[in-house]
Design a protein around this motif. Sequence first.
Motif, short mmCIF file in Angstrom:
data_model
loop_
_atom_site.label_atom_id
_atom_site.label_comp_id
_atom_site.label_asym_id
_atom_site.label_seq_id
_atom_site.Cartn_x
_atom_site.Cartn_y
_atom_site.Cartn_z
N UNK A 5 0.82 -1.21 0.00
CA UNK A 5 0.00 0.00 0.00
C UNK A 5 0.86 1.26 0.00
N UNK A 6 1.99 1.20 0.65
CA UNK A 6 2.89 2.35 0.66
C UNK A 6 3.32 2.69 -0.76
N UNK A 7 3.65 1.65 -1.54
CA UNK A 7 4.06 1.86 -2.93
C UNK A 7 2.90 2.42 -3.75
N UNK A 44 -7.53 9.88 -5.22
CA UNK A 44 -6.60 8.78 -5.48
C UNK A 44 -6.21 8.03 -4.23
N UNK A 45 -5.89 8.77 -3.16
CA UNK A 45 -5.50 8.12 -1.91
C UNK A 45 -6.68 7.42 -1.25
N UNK A 46 -7.87 7.98 -1.40
CA UNK A 46 -9.07 7.32 -0.87
C UNK A 46 -9.32 6.01 -1.62
N UNK A 51 -9.35 0.15 -1.61
CA UNK A 51 -8.90 -1.11 -2.21
C UNK A 51 -8.17 -1.95 -1.17
N UNK A 52 -7.37 -1.33 -0.33
CA UNK A 52 -6.66 -2.05 0.72
C UNK A 52 -7.61 -2.61 1.75
N UNK A 53 -8.64 -1.84 2.07
CA UNK A 53 -9.64 -2.30 3.02
C UNK A 53 -10.36 -3.53 2.49
N UNK A 54 -10.70 -3.51 1.22
CA UNK A 54 -11.37 -4.67 0.60
C UNK A 54 -10.44 -5.88 0.59
N UNK A 55 -9.17 -5.67 0.26
CA UNK A 55 -8.22 -6.78 0.21
C UNK A 55 -8.02 -7.38 1.60
#
Length: 69
Positions: A5-7, A44-46, A51-55
């Motif tokens: 996610x950082x990338x 974009x950051x949201x 996407x990270x939350x879903x993953x």
Amino acid sequence: MRISHKTMYQLVNAAIVVASLIQLIRGYKWFIVLICAATFAVIGNLTVWLAGSRQRAIDRKRKRDYYAS
């Protein structure tokens, strides 16, 4: 292949900076470029965060299913 996610955050923000610099070079007014860049940064950051939350939810479900069987 998974990207951290950082990338993802760095890629989104780098793309916004590059696009903003191109617009400034083309002669757009700086305050319009700044407002648009800020808007795209938030969106974009949201998107990356969602996407990270879903993953993470998918990973939790996989782990639960793995240990349940």
